[in-house]
Design an enzyme around this catalytic site. Sequence first.
Site, PDB file in Angstrom:
ATOM      1  N   ASP A  79      -2.460  53.625  32.531  1.00  0.00           N
ATOM      2  CA  ASP A  79      -2.789  54.127  33.914  1.00  0.00           C
ATOM      3  C   ASP A  79      -3.440  54.761  33.894  1.00  0.00           C
ATOM      4  OD1 ASP A  79      -2.481  56.149  31.754  1.00  0.00           O
ATOM      5  OD2 ASP A  79      -0.841  57.493  32.446  1.00  0.00           O
ATOM      6  N   HIS A 112      -7.786  60.012  24.038  1.00  0.00           N
ATOM      7  CA  HIS A 112      -6.323  60.302  23.877  1.00  0.00           C
ATOM      8  C   HIS A 112      -6.418  58.530  23.413  1.00  0.00           C
ATOM      9  CE1 HIS A 112      -4.997  64.218  24.155  1.00  0.00           C
ATOM     10  NE2 HIS A 112      -6.251  64.433  24.861  1.00  0.00           N
TER      11      HIS A 112
HETATM   12  C1  BDR Z   1      -2.669  60.996  28.309  1.00  0.00           C
HETATM   13  O1  BDR Z   1      -2.050  60.922  28.981  1.00  0.00           O
HETATM   14  C2  BDR Z   1      -2.850  61.070  29.649  1.00  0.00           C
HETATM   15  O2  BDR Z   1      -3.528  61.494  30.883  1.00  0.00           O
HETATM   16  C3  BDR Z   1      -3.642  60.471  29.491  1.00  0.00           C
HETATM   17  O3  BDR Z   1      -4.241  58.915  29.959  1.00  0.00           O
HETATM   18  C4  BDR Z   1      -3.016  59.823  27.652  1.00  0.00           C
HETATM   19  O4  BDR Z   1      -2.292  58.694  27.905  1.00  0.00           O
HETATM   20  C5  BDR Z   1      -2.705  62.170  26.838  1.00  0.00           C
HETATM   21  O5  BDR Z   1      -1.695  62.853  26.748  1.00  0.00           O
HETATM   22 CA    CA Z   2      -3.313  56.971  29.565  1.00  0.00          CA
END
Ligand code: BDR
Ligand code: CA
Length: 318
Positions: A10, A241
């Site tokens: 995403d 992340h």
């Molecule tokens: C996840 O949430 C999204 O906002 C980031 O892209 C990542 O995949 C982190 O909690």
């Molecule tokens: Ca993500």
Amino acid sequence: MARKIIIDTDPGIDDALAIFYALAAPELEILGLTTVFGNGSTQMSTANALHLLEIAGRTDIPVAHGAERPMGMAFQGGAPQVHGADAQGNLFLPAPAGKPVSMHAAQFIIDQVMAAPGEITLVPLAPLTNIALAFLLKPDLPQYIREIVLMGGAAFVPGNITPAAEANIWNDPEAADIVFGADCNIVMIGLDVTEHLFLPGSRLEQFASLGNPRADHLARILPCYRDFHVRQLGLDGIHVHDSSTISYLLRPDLFTLEGHPVRVELTGLGRGKTWPAVGRSDVESAWAGRRPIQIAVKVDADAALALEWEHHSRTLGR
Ligand code: BDR
Ligand code: CA
């Protein structure tokens, strides 16, 4: 031979880091990007995925547009405060030149996996809707998947969107519970480790001088993500992340895993919590029959961050 992966995404600022990191690793062959809502709408994710491939000069990689809403609720509206209103740091890029393939992401995943049974690793960096849909459409699909290495969840630490839930799981808990119940190898790279992977602001400022188109784009979008961390978390720098999955694929020895079956809380204040079956487990029928999920609980952060940085510095040669 390079390891075949499909990245479900995403994008998203940290998704962009992860995609560019993977593109710079000859050990990985990206068969496609599948898109889903999360940081923005699915429409936005697809446009951003196409953009990122155009920036990297890899328009040979197909993009498949996926689910537009979670299984059990409406789309929750994205994270403009984290990733920008366009999910790419408020750059508002013109429409990409490319188009997604005409197939739904879930069908794309099924077709790719069945064309190379046992060889493909799924790398979800977003809500697990497309993966769950693929499993509902083809219930024996999990046995043909080599492994799922996903970013999501918080096993032994608090969530980041509620005290209980991590954002990717919270954005579609029903889908996540289906995926965690699947009969295949799953590695969960959640907040337990990703919040230890911190790129300081001083490092972020160096992207602009790396001198390749991927790093130039990252230099433009990272300030938005950095601002969020400063404002909301009081940290000058970012958690990487999504990229942690790529570090795991390249250097699994940097991570410590613990195997426990996982259920996802679907109701109440705890909605989206990933519950590992641990502790006094004599009353755990809800977890019975589930395969252990390999949960990352520790990481050699310095080594993983150095590895990622080295990949962002590379010039792509094919
Ligand atoms: C996840 O949430 C999204 O906002 C980031 O892209 C990542 O995949 C982190 O909690
Ligand atoms: Ca993500």
